[in-house]
Design a protein around this motif. Structure first.
Motif, PDB file in Angstrom:
ATOM      1  N   PRO A   1      -1.180   9.186  -5.386  1.00  0.00           N
ATOM      2  CA  PRO A   1      -1.388   9.067  -7.523  1.00  0.00           C
ATOM      3  C   PRO A   1       0.130   8.946  -7.320  1.00  0.00           C
ATOM      4  O   PRO A   1       0.958   8.761  -6.934  1.00  0.00           O
ATOM      5  CB  PRO A   1      -1.604  10.127  -7.446  1.00  0.00           C
ATOM      6  CG  PRO A   1      -1.798  11.460  -6.675  1.00  0.00           C
ATOM      7  CD  PRO A   1      -1.579  10.800  -5.154  1.00  0.00           C
ATOM      8  N   ASP A   2       0.548   8.829  -8.647  1.00  0.00           N
ATOM      9  CA  ASP A   2       1.420   8.638  -9.757  1.00  0.00           C
ATOM     10  C   ASP A   2       2.560   9.399  -8.879  1.00  0.00           C
ATOM     11  O   ASP A   2       2.255  10.391  -9.427  1.00  0.00           O
ATOM     12  CB  ASP A   2       1.522   7.340 -10.805  1.00  0.00           C
ATOM     13  CG  ASP A   2       2.900   7.344 -11.720  1.00  0.00           C
ATOM     14  OD1 ASP A   2       3.524   6.628 -11.397  1.00  0.00           O
ATOM     15  OD2 ASP A   2       3.352   8.789 -12.640  1.00  0.00           O
ATOM     16  N   ALA A   3       3.579   9.655  -9.156  1.00  0.00           N
ATOM     17  CA  ALA A   3       4.781  10.565  -8.534  1.00  0.00           C
ATOM     18  C   ALA A   3       4.395  11.264 -10.237  1.00  0.00           C
ATOM     19  O   ALA A   3       4.461  13.061  -9.693  1.00  0.00           O
ATOM     20  CB  ALA A   3       6.063  10.604  -7.814  1.00  0.00           C
TER      21      ALA A   3
ATOM     22  N   ASP B   1      -6.379  -2.517  -1.372  1.00  0.00           N
ATOM     23  CA  ASP B   1      -4.856  -2.919  -2.320  1.00  0.00           C
ATOM     24  C   ASP B   1      -5.823  -5.010  -3.081  1.00  0.00           C
ATOM     25  O   ASP B   1      -5.179  -4.609  -4.263  1.00  0.00           O
ATOM     26  CB  ASP B   1      -4.647  -3.974  -0.755  1.00  0.00           C
ATOM     27  CG  ASP B   1      -5.265  -5.066  -0.057  1.00  0.00           C
ATOM     28  OD1 ASP B   1      -5.888  -4.123   0.361  1.00  0.00           O
ATOM     29  OD2 ASP B   1      -4.334  -5.972   0.619  1.00  0.00           O
ATOM     30  N   SER B   2      -7.419  -4.782  -3.420  1.00  0.00           N
ATOM     31  CA  SER B   2      -7.867  -5.583  -3.632  1.00  0.00           C
ATOM     32  C   SER B   2      -7.941  -5.073  -5.353  1.00  0.00           C
ATOM     33  O   SER B   2      -8.581  -6.316  -6.195  1.00  0.00           O
ATOM     34  CB  SER B   2      -9.201  -6.377  -3.268  1.00  0.00           C
ATOM     35  OG  SER B   2     -10.486  -4.560  -3.216  1.00  0.00           O
TER      36      SER B   2
ATOM     37  N   ALA C   1      -2.315   1.330  -4.306  1.00  0.00           N
ATOM     38  CA  ALA C   1      -0.734   1.170  -3.281  1.00  0.00           C
ATOM     39  C   ALA C   1      -2.401   2.885  -2.261  1.00  0.00           C
ATOM     40  O   ALA C   1      -2.448   3.642  -2.398  1.00  0.00           O
ATOM     41  CB  ALA C   1       0.371   2.419  -4.054  1.00  0.00           C
ATOM     42  N   TYR C   2      -1.979   1.929  -1.272  1.00  0.00           N
ATOM     43  CA  TYR C   2      -2.255   3.253  -0.248  1.00  0.00           C
ATOM     44  C   TYR C   2      -1.713   3.185   1.535  1.00  0.00           C
ATOM     45  O   TYR C   2      -0.881   2.205   2.287  1.00  0.00           O
ATOM     46  CB  TYR C   2      -3.736   3.546   0.240  1.00  0.00           C
ATOM     47  CG  TYR C   2      -4.241   1.409   0.599  1.00  0.00           C
ATOM     48  CD1 TYR C   2      -4.720   1.736   2.071  1.00  0.00           C
ATOM     49  CD2 TYR C   2      -3.958   0.284   0.500  1.00  0.00           C
ATOM     50  CE1 TYR C   2      -4.788   0.712   3.163  1.00  0.00           C
ATOM     51  CE2 TYR C   2      -4.472  -0.730   0.975  1.00  0.00           C
ATOM     52  CZ  TYR C   2      -4.618  -0.911   2.392  1.00  0.00           C
ATOM     53  OH  TYR C   2      -5.406  -2.010   3.593  1.00  0.00           O
ATOM     54  N   THR C   3      -2.109   3.605   2.245  1.00  0.00           N
ATOM     55  CA  THR C   3      -1.588   3.817   4.014  1.00  0.00           C
ATOM     56  C   THR C   3      -2.735   3.705   4.226  1.00  0.00           C
ATOM     57  O   THR C   3      -3.722   4.350   4.548  1.00  0.00           O
ATOM     58  CB  THR C   3      -0.695   4.809   3.805  1.00  0.00           C
ATOM     59  OG1 THR C   3      -1.371   6.838   3.770  1.00  0.00           O
ATOM     60  CG2 THR C   3       0.976   4.876   3.130  1.00  0.00           C
ATOM     61  N   ALA C   4      -2.790   3.218   5.582  1.00  0.00           N
ATOM     62  CA  ALA C   4      -3.986   3.133   6.755  1.00  0.00           C
ATOM     63  C   ALA C   4      -3.338   4.000   8.070  1.00  0.00           C
ATOM     64  O   ALA C   4      -1.925   3.960   8.714  1.00  0.00           O
ATOM     65  CB  ALA C   4      -4.453   1.763   7.278  1.00  0.00           C
TER      66      ALA C   4
END
Length: 290
Positions: free
Chosen positions: A67-69, A41-42, A46-49
């Motif tokens: 990635p972007d859709a 996020d820095s 976009a990500y999920t942990a």
């Protein structure tokens, strides 16, 4: 306004350099870092942990970059990094791959980053348990994204781990930079160049015999001045099987991403030529649609 933009660009460049120096060079045996200097996020990513459990009870921290859709290639790349740092050192690697439409999963081996504690000998090159960590991450990716093609991008020590896994797991592709073809030979070269003694696990002598058994498409990247995982090693590896390709770049060990960049002075293009070579190979091998 112009001064502010220059300052922001300079700050971002320092971040890139810090990440590269922190994790993109081999430590010549294990040198884990438990601290995340930066998180996705820095960089506005976009990500999920997600925490994963291995069959033997270790806890692995992972980050998945989506990635972007519109650009999504429906291909997942798991990063198996080298013997130093943690996954936060590879934010710009993940960013370059994600920008090109790849879903990227990074993880920390046990004993690294925010994964489980694990007693590590800092003079040892790798542990067999790291292969179990990679297997666990791959299994989770298959379950979560069953329609994706799935492969591994591995670096230096990570190529040992990825090759071990590729012989007993189904991968759609394997990419390796700084490919270790003989742990014993690698150790001897480090001793000669750095004067450092490195310990190998007991099963390391069996590793070279595994490499011809890697049947998935294999892309090998190597620096022409790499004294530890040499161009000659990589050429011989590529000649051992079908669906293998070699990419040589003018650089040293693990210099691929910064070298294969169209505008080195512009951090936004970091690794774009590297990623383009990956895409060209995967297209040729039918992993990506042309």
């Amino acid at each position: 306004m112009a001064g502010r933009k220059v300052k922001q660009a300079a700050t971002r460049l320092l971040v890139v350099l810090g990440l590269l120096l922190g994790g993109s060079h081999a430590a010549w045996a294990l040198k884990p870092d438990r601290v995340y200097r930066y998180t996705p996020d820095s960089l506005g990513l976009a990500y999920t942990a997600r925490l994963l459990k291995t069959p033997d009870g270790a806890s692995l921290n992972t980050w998945t970059y989506v990635p972007d859709a519109q650009a999504n290639k429906h291909v997942t790349i798991v990063l198996a990094y080298q013997d130093a740092g943690n996954m936060s050192n590879f934010l710009y690697h993940a960013k370059a791959l994600s920008a090109a439409g790849y879903q990227v999963v990074t993880f920390d081996y046990r004993g690294f980053g925010h994964s489980s504690d694990f007693a590590l000998n800092p003079s040892q090159l790798y542990y067999a348990e790291f292969a179990e960590d990679l297997r666990t991450v791959l299994k989770a990716a298959r379950q979560q994204f069953p329609t994706h093609r799935l492969g591994v991008l591995s670096l230096s020590m990570g190529t040992i781990i990825a090759s071990m896994v590729a012989t007993d797991q189904k991968l759609d592709f394997l990419i390796g930079e700084g490919f270790v073809t003989s742990p014993a030979q690698f150790v001897a070269r480090v001793k000669q160049a750095k004067g450092k003694d490195i310990v190998l696990p007991a099963q390391a002598g069996q590793y070279p015999a595994l490499l011809p058994k890697v049947k998935c498409p294999l892309l090998v990247l190597v620096g022409s001045q790499d004294a530890f995982t040499t161009l000659a090693d990589s050429r011989q590896l590529v000649q051992q099987g079908r669906h293998r390709e070699l990419v040589e770049f003018a650089g040293s060990h693990l210099g691929g991403f910064p070298t294969l960049t169209s505008k080195p002075e512009d951090f936004t293009t970091f690794g774009d030529l590297y990623v383009a070579r990956i895409s060209a190979f995967l297209t040729k091998e039918g992993v990506l649609k042309s």
